[in-house]
Design an enzyme around this catalytic site. Sequence first.
Site, short mmCIF file in Angstrom:
data_model
loop_
_atom_site.label_atom_id
_atom_site.label_comp_id
_atom_site.label_asym_id
_atom_site.label_seq_id
_atom_site.Cartn_x
_atom_site.Cartn_y
_atom_site.Cartn_z
N SER A 188 -2.67 -0.95 -3.15
CA SER A 188 -3.63 0.10 -2.83
C SER A 188 -2.90 1.43 -2.77
O SER A 188 -1.68 1.48 -2.63
CB SER A 188 -4.31 -0.22 -1.50
OG SER A 188 -5.46 0.56 -1.33
N TRP A 197 0.54 5.15 -4.28
CA TRP A 197 0.50 6.59 -4.10
C TRP A 197 0.83 7.19 -5.47
O TRP A 197 1.71 6.69 -6.17
CB TRP A 197 1.52 7.02 -3.05
CG TRP A 197 1.37 8.43 -2.66
CD1 TRP A 197 2.13 9.48 -3.13
CD2 TRP A 197 0.43 8.99 -1.76
NE1 TRP A 197 1.71 10.65 -2.55
CE2 TRP A 197 0.64 10.38 -1.71
CE3 TRP A 197 -0.61 8.45 -1.00
CZ2 TRP A 197 -0.11 11.24 -0.93
CZ3 TRP A 197 -1.35 9.31 -0.21
CH2 TRP A 197 -1.11 10.68 -0.18
N ILE A 226 0.84 -1.19 0.00
CA ILE A 226 0.00 0.00 0.00
C ILE A 226 0.88 1.25 0.00
O ILE A 226 2.00 1.24 0.50
CB ILE A 226 -0.97 -0.01 1.21
CG1 ILE A 226 -1.97 1.14 1.11
CG2 ILE A 226 -0.21 0.00 2.52
CD1 ILE A 226 -3.14 1.04 2.07
N CYS A 227 0.34 2.30 -0.60
CA CYS A 227 0.94 3.63 -0.56
C CYS A 227 2.30 3.64 -1.29
O CYS A 227 2.36 3.42 -2.49
CB CYS A 227 1.04 4.09 0.89
SG CYS A 227 1.39 5.82 1.15
N HIS A 228 3.39 3.89 -0.57
CA HIS A 228 4.73 3.92 -1.17
C HIS A 228 5.40 2.54 -1.18
O HIS A 228 6.50 2.40 -1.70
CB HIS A 228 5.63 4.91 -0.41
CG HIS A 228 5.29 6.34 -0.67
ND1 HIS A 228 4.22 6.97 -0.04
CD2 HIS A 228 5.85 7.27 -1.48
CE1 HIS A 228 4.15 8.22 -0.45
NE2 HIS A 228 5.13 8.44 -1.32
#
Length: 134
Positions: free
Chosen positions: A115, A83, A62-64
């Site tokens: 995500s 991201w 998720i994200c980075h």
Amino acid sequence: MAPLLPGRQAGATAVSAPGGFAGRPKPAGKRFGTAPNGYLRESGPRPGTATRIDAGRPVAAICHAPWTLIEADVVRGRTVTSWPSLRTDLANAGAHWVDEQVQVCTGGPNVLITSRKPGDLPAFSLALVEQFAA
């Protein structure tokens, strides 16, 4: 499920890569920070990531966190999200980037669940539960 941190991958049936961006200090007493750019800068890619993907184990990021997947060279030909600032890095690594709450990619040797951000955690969590229950 094991987080993608040093020494915690042995025997994992799935791998979860934490997100975030370094800008805050490492937790007290910890050898590595938890943000992907922090621990990649400090220690390089997690050597077991590609091994677990090749073994067919589910990986969630998720994200980075997809930076860890780029470093492991496991996103080529995969459809992922992250991201938004990672879009170019992922495309340069051969991934197809989409702007979706969650992306479940089964077009490879394992299930890859990605995500974008903390606000997408409900959809991300549901995708994890659905994949692991299958």
